[in-house]
Write a protein that holds these residues in place. Sequence first.
Motif, PDB file in Angstrom:
ATOM      1  N   THR A   2       0.832  -1.195   0.000  1.00 52.14           N
ATOM      2  CA  THR A   2       0.000   0.000   0.000  1.00 52.14           C
ATOM      3  C   THR A   2       0.875   1.256   0.000  1.00 52.14           C
ATOM      4  OG1 THR A   2      -1.535  -1.238   1.340  1.00 52.14           O
ATOM      5  CG2 THR A   2      -1.893   1.112   1.211  1.00 52.14           C
ATOM      6  N   ASP A   3       0.523   2.192  -0.854  1.00 55.09           N
ATOM      7  CA  ASP A   3       1.242   3.469  -0.897  1.00 55.09           C
ATOM      8  C   ASP A   3       0.462   4.484  -0.065  1.00 55.09           C
ATOM      9  OD1 ASP A   3       2.416   5.844  -1.437  1.00 55.09           O
ATOM     10  OD2 ASP A   3       2.093   5.799  -3.615  1.00 55.09           O
ATOM     11  N   PRO A   4       1.022   4.959   1.089  1.00 56.13           N
ATOM     12  CA  PRO A   4       0.258   5.837   1.984  1.00 56.13           C
ATOM     13  C   PRO A   4      -0.032   7.207   1.374  1.00 56.13           C
ATOM     14  CG  PRO A   4       2.509   5.548   2.782  1.00 56.13           C
ATOM     15  CD  PRO A   4       2.353   4.644   1.625  1.00 56.13           C
ATOM     16  N   THR A   5       0.728   7.628   0.358  1.00 57.25           N
ATOM     17  CA  THR A   5       0.498   8.950  -0.245  1.00 57.25           C
ATOM     18  C   THR A   5      -0.588   8.904  -1.313  1.00 57.25           C
ATOM     19  OG1 THR A   5       2.168   8.557  -1.915  1.00 57.25           O
ATOM     20  CG2 THR A   5       2.902   9.632   0.133  1.00 57.25           C
ATOM     21  N   ASN A   6      -0.967   7.710  -1.677  1.00 59.09           N
ATOM     22  CA  ASN A   6      -1.978   7.552  -2.737  1.00 59.09           C
ATOM     23  C   ASN A   6      -3.371   7.726  -2.149  1.00 59.09           C
ATOM     24  OD1 ASN A   6      -3.446   6.890  -4.928  1.00 59.09           O
ATOM     25  ND2 ASN A   6      -2.640   4.808  -5.150  1.00 59.09           N
ATOM     26  N   THR A   7      -4.164   8.639  -2.699  1.00 56.56           N
ATOM     27  CA  THR A   7      -5.515   8.864  -2.177  1.00 56.56           C
ATOM     28  C   THR A   7      -6.543   8.019  -2.910  1.00 56.56           C
ATOM     29  OG1 THR A   7      -5.804  10.716  -3.678  1.00 56.56           O
ATOM     30  CG2 THR A   7      -5.055  11.229  -1.429  1.00 56.56           C
ATOM     31  N   SER A   8      -6.116   7.258  -3.911  1.00 56.51           N
ATOM     32  CA  SER A   8      -7.052   6.394  -4.636  1.00 56.51           C
ATOM     33  C   SER A   8      -7.411   5.195  -3.781  1.00 56.51           C
ATOM     34  CB  SER A   8      -6.416   5.885  -5.934  1.00 56.51           C
ATOM     35  OG  SER A   8      -6.438   6.885  -6.899  1.00 56.51           O
ATOM     36  N   ALA A   9      -8.718   4.970  -3.603  1.00 56.54           N
ATOM     37  CA  ALA A   9      -9.149   3.764  -2.898  1.00 56.54           C
ATOM     38  C   ALA A   9      -9.384   2.648  -3.909  1.00 56.54           C
ATOM     39  CB  ALA A   9     -10.411   4.038  -2.110  1.00 56.54           C
ATOM     40  N   ILE A  10      -9.884   3.050  -5.088  1.00 54.83           N
ATOM     41  CA  ILE A  10     -10.078   2.070  -6.170  1.00 54.83           C
ATOM     42  C   ILE A  10      -9.458   2.668  -7.430  1.00 54.83           C
ATOM     43  CG2 ILE A  10     -11.750   0.791  -7.560  1.00 54.83           C
ATOM     44  CD1 ILE A  10     -13.790   1.167  -5.318  1.00 54.83           C
ATOM     45  N   ARG A  11      -8.614   1.892  -8.075  1.00 55.09           N
ATOM     46  CA  ARG A  11      -7.998   2.384  -9.303  1.00 55.09           C
ATOM     47  C   ARG A  11      -7.975   1.238 -10.323  1.00 55.09           C
ATOM     48  NH1 ARG A  11      -4.415   6.701  -9.600  1.00 55.09           N
ATOM     49  NH2 ARG A  11      -3.404   6.889 -11.627  1.00 55.09           N
ATOM     50  N   ALA A  12      -8.478   1.511 -11.511  1.00 59.15           N
ATOM     51  CA  ALA A  12      -8.464   0.493 -12.571  1.00 59.15           C
ATOM     52  C   ALA A  12      -7.895   1.111 -13.835  1.00 59.15           C
ATOM     53  CB  ALA A  12      -9.869  -0.021 -12.828  1.00 59.15           C
ATOM     54  N   GLU A  13      -7.068   0.326 -14.513  1.00 59.00           N
ATOM     55  CA  GLU A  13      -6.473   0.800 -15.773  1.00 59.00           C
ATOM     56  C   GLU A  13      -6.640  -0.281 -16.829  1.00 59.00           C
ATOM     57  OE1 GLU A  13      -2.498   1.363 -14.493  1.00 59.00           O
ATOM     58  OE2 GLU A  13      -2.962   3.168 -13.356  1.00 59.00           O
ATOM     59  N   GLY A  14      -7.384   0.053 -17.877  1.00 59.94           N
ATOM     60  CA  GLY A  14      -7.557  -0.866 -19.013  1.00 59.94           C
ATOM     61  C   GLY A  14      -8.170  -2.198 -18.628  1.00 59.94           C
ATOM     62  N   LEU A  15      -9.054  -2.171 -17.645  1.00 63.35           N
ATOM     63  CA  LEU A  15      -9.652  -3.422 -17.140  1.00 63.35           C
ATOM     64  C   LEU A  15     -10.566  -4.041 -18.213  1.00 63.35           C
ATOM     65  CD1 LEU A  15      -9.278  -4.716 -14.374  1.00 63.35           C
ATOM     66  CD2 LEU A  15     -11.455  -3.708 -13.681  1.00 63.35           C
ATOM     67  N   ALA A  16     -10.332  -5.307 -18.519  1.00 67.64           N
ATOM     68  CA  ALA A  16     -11.121  -5.957 -19.582  1.00 67.64           C
ATOM     69  C   ALA A  16     -11.480  -7.386 -19.167  1.00 67.64           C
ATOM     70  CB  ALA A  16     -10.322  -5.994 -20.878  1.00 67.64           C
ATOM     71  N   LYS A  17     -12.605  -7.844 -19.688  1.00 67.35           N
ATOM     72  CA  LYS A  17     -13.028  -9.224 -19.402  1.00 67.35           C
ATOM     73  C   LYS A  17     -13.685  -9.842 -20.630  1.00 67.35           C
ATOM     74  CE  LYS A  17     -13.705 -12.835 -16.862  1.00 67.35           C
ATOM     75  NZ  LYS A  17     -12.579 -13.574 -16.292  1.00 67.35           N
ATOM     76  N   THR A  18     -13.189 -11.010 -20.993  1.00 69.29           N
ATOM     77  CA  THR A  18     -13.740 -11.748 -22.137  1.00 69.29           C
ATOM     78  C   THR A  18     -14.276 -13.096 -21.647  1.00 69.29           C
ATOM     79  OG1 THR A  18     -12.060 -10.750 -23.522  1.00 69.29           O
ATOM     80  CG2 THR A  18     -13.174 -12.672 -24.420  1.00 69.29           C
ATOM     81  N   PHE A  19     -15.488 -13.420 -22.091  1.00 69.31           N
ATOM     82  CA  PHE A  19     -16.094 -14.708 -21.734  1.00 69.31           C
ATOM     83  C   PHE A  19     -16.208 -15.598 -22.968  1.00 69.31           C
ATOM     84  CE2 PHE A  19     -18.219 -11.867 -18.603  1.00 69.31           C
ATOM     85  CZ  PHE A  19     -17.797 -12.503 -17.446  1.00 69.31           C
ATOM     86  N   HIS A  20     -16.258 -16.902 -22.709  1.00 65.47           N
ATOM     87  CA  HIS A  20     -16.611 -17.842 -23.789  1.00 65.47           C
ATOM     88  C   HIS A  20     -18.044 -18.264 -23.528  1.00 65.47           C
ATOM     89  CE1 HIS A  20     -12.590 -18.357 -25.482  1.00 65.47           C
ATOM     90  NE2 HIS A  20     -12.188 -18.121 -24.234  1.00 65.47           N
ATOM     91  N   ASP A  21     -18.944 -17.789 -24.375  1.00 65.50           N
ATOM     92  CA  ASP A  21     -20.356 -18.128 -24.207  1.00 65.50           C
ATOM     93  C   ASP A  21     -20.717 -19.242 -25.190  1.00 65.50           C
ATOM     94  OD1 ASP A  21     -23.085 -16.889 -23.055  1.00 65.50           O
ATOM     95  OD2 ASP A  21     -23.395 -17.588 -25.116  1.00 65.50           O
ATOM     96  N   PRO A  22     -21.379 -20.303 -24.709  1.00 67.52           N
ATOM     97  CA  PRO A  22     -21.690 -21.424 -25.610  1.00 67.52           C
ATOM     98  C   PRO A  22     -22.550 -21.009 -26.804  1.00 67.52           C
ATOM     99  CG  PRO A  22     -22.521 -21.854 -23.374  1.00 67.52           C
ATOM    100  CD  PRO A  22     -21.841 -20.534 -23.347  1.00 67.52           C
TER     101      PRO A  22
END
Lengths: 259, 431
Positions: A2-22
């Motif tokens: 954990t970085d104590p100087t960082n005020t971000s509680a949630i941070r996402a960068e380029g978050l991606a999700k691919t599923f295989h759907d039948p």
Amino acid sequence: MTDPTNTSAIRAEGLAKTFHDPQRGVVEAVKGVDLDCRKGEIFGLLGPNGAGKTTTLRMLSTILAPTAGRALIDGVDVAEDPLEVRRRLGFLSGSTGLYPRLTGRETLRYFGRLHGLEGERLEAAIARAFDAFDLHAFGDGRCEALSTGQKQRVSIARAVLHDPPVLILDEPTTGLDIMASSDMIQFIESRREAGTCVLFSTHILSEAERLCDRIGIVYDGRMLAAGSLDELRAMTGKEWLEEIFRELVQRADAGEGAA
Amino acid sequence: MSSPPRDAPGAGVLRAAFAVARKELGESFRDRQTLLYTFVLPLCMYPAMFWIMVQGVLVVQGQKQARDVTVGVVATAETAEAARGQLALDEEGRGRIEVVALDPETPRDADAIAELIEGEEADALLFLPDGRSEDDPAALFFDSTSSQSETARGRVVSALEGWTEELRAEAAEARELDPEVLEPILIQTRKINPSKDDGALVLSLLLPILLVVMCVLGAFFPAVDLTAGEKERQTAETTLLLPIPRLGLHLGKIFAVCATSMIAATLNLLALGLSAGHLLGQLAGLGDGAPKVELPLGALISIAPLAALFAFFVSAVLTGVASLAASFKEGQALLGPVQMLFMLPAMATNLPGMELTATTAWIPVVNVSLAFRGLLVGSASAGPLLLCAFSLTVAALFAIWFSVRLLSSEEVSLSSETISMTRILRILRPR
């Protein structure tokens, strides 16, 4: 770490999700979402059904593993240390997800223990939850016998029993009656005062307008825009959230969407 | 804002597994179906069912013994009369043999005789020529598909033994011979094993099958409840958010299923073992020389480690397979055939000649069943038993790997559809 100087509680960068759907084959549910929620901030993810809101929240809460990108919760990487991430967040959905054959008290005791609370600390935390969410009348009854509103209150108590710095709520008012819905909104507001970062998804515009410090518009797996209501107004030239939403969606459909 | 403690007890996989197992067990024992199959069936229904069955058999046997039968005798008038005198002896507690003299010219034709029996003129036909004849020997005709005819056969054979003995003695006397000369070898058969070994043999046919069946039945409902049932109740997401290692979570579920399976098997074996002595003794209608059926505590204790390994194997397989279903109902449908895959080999171990050997010790289900039987009758040897323990350990570990692999898959843990075979193979494919 954990970085104590960082005020971000949630941070996402380029978050991606691919599923295989039948039936549909490969489905890109989330296509590179960036997100930054600060401590003590309420951030609303606004979008229609199937936009990728729930998948994004599930990745942030370690239920699903991202296909690409990176996410940090309270400075901890969800892919590198999912266990520590789960210790630092509370998660709640509209379905409550309570174990029907346990009582409210047993549910809190189970989650409290797994979160490292023992003995007097655990019992004190449960007593505080009973007082805070007024569980005394039904907290010792099996969850399967509770009303939807009562279940939601037990569920909230469960999510915040270990006092997490981050709360993720997936459509928390869906299926609730007016009173239970109002209780939920009050609860979310109270967490802001407690300094918790709250990220919640909704498709109810009035809820987002009332509660959120910042709003992210999600459509077709992408974050079309994110900012305060004023920033979104400036971005689109529209006054009302509904108009803002429509404008951003139309731009996205026309190939002009900007994240 | 304070952070939760970093030394939360989620750190240890096994500690987490036991915490999950304790909670799941507590929940399972509040489920009516699990309670029924784990406690109610062994403690109440099985002894009651066996008692009713044994009482029914005793009633039928008693009725059979007390039943009057009609035997048609095909002989000359003089021989037929002699036969009536010999066969129609009254015996206490037994039905009478009514002898009907038939036409001495009645042909020895199976179809004609069948007609006579079907027409209820006689239950069996006894052809008695005058004197001994190689070409035309005495013969008894009966219908093995008819209970009445079968009873008549047994009664006549028994009565003829005494008559034959009497005729032999008369013949010897007429020739001034010692009747013993006509019986040059006198055979006495004597049982050398204690009566309790007979009881152990009876139990060895029942208990190994019951061990397998109850391990499977005991695991059946919890396996479905903790996997497909969890998806149906929409608590899967909550469970995945527990601050514990996923391996601990999945192992915890398997431990809970295994514990229920072992409890069910133990209670059933104890209940049947305790009631078997009384009930089987009654069934055999035996007196002092009756086989003693005692609770085989030594064998039960000896089989416990193997039974535990087997319960792990069964629980892991059932939990893994049930996790592929999207609902409780689908889970039950998926486990039906799997259940049969366990039960049929257990029943096959009662075939003659089946024993625990270096080969059969490698076959799951068959090995534990044969090992238990061997321990019950005292024929088990250390080598095959150790091999059996090793092979069950390998099978249980493989089944746990299979189950954890499936449960760890996002597709399996959150899917709202039953998982197809193609997807299963993709999930199990080495990464």
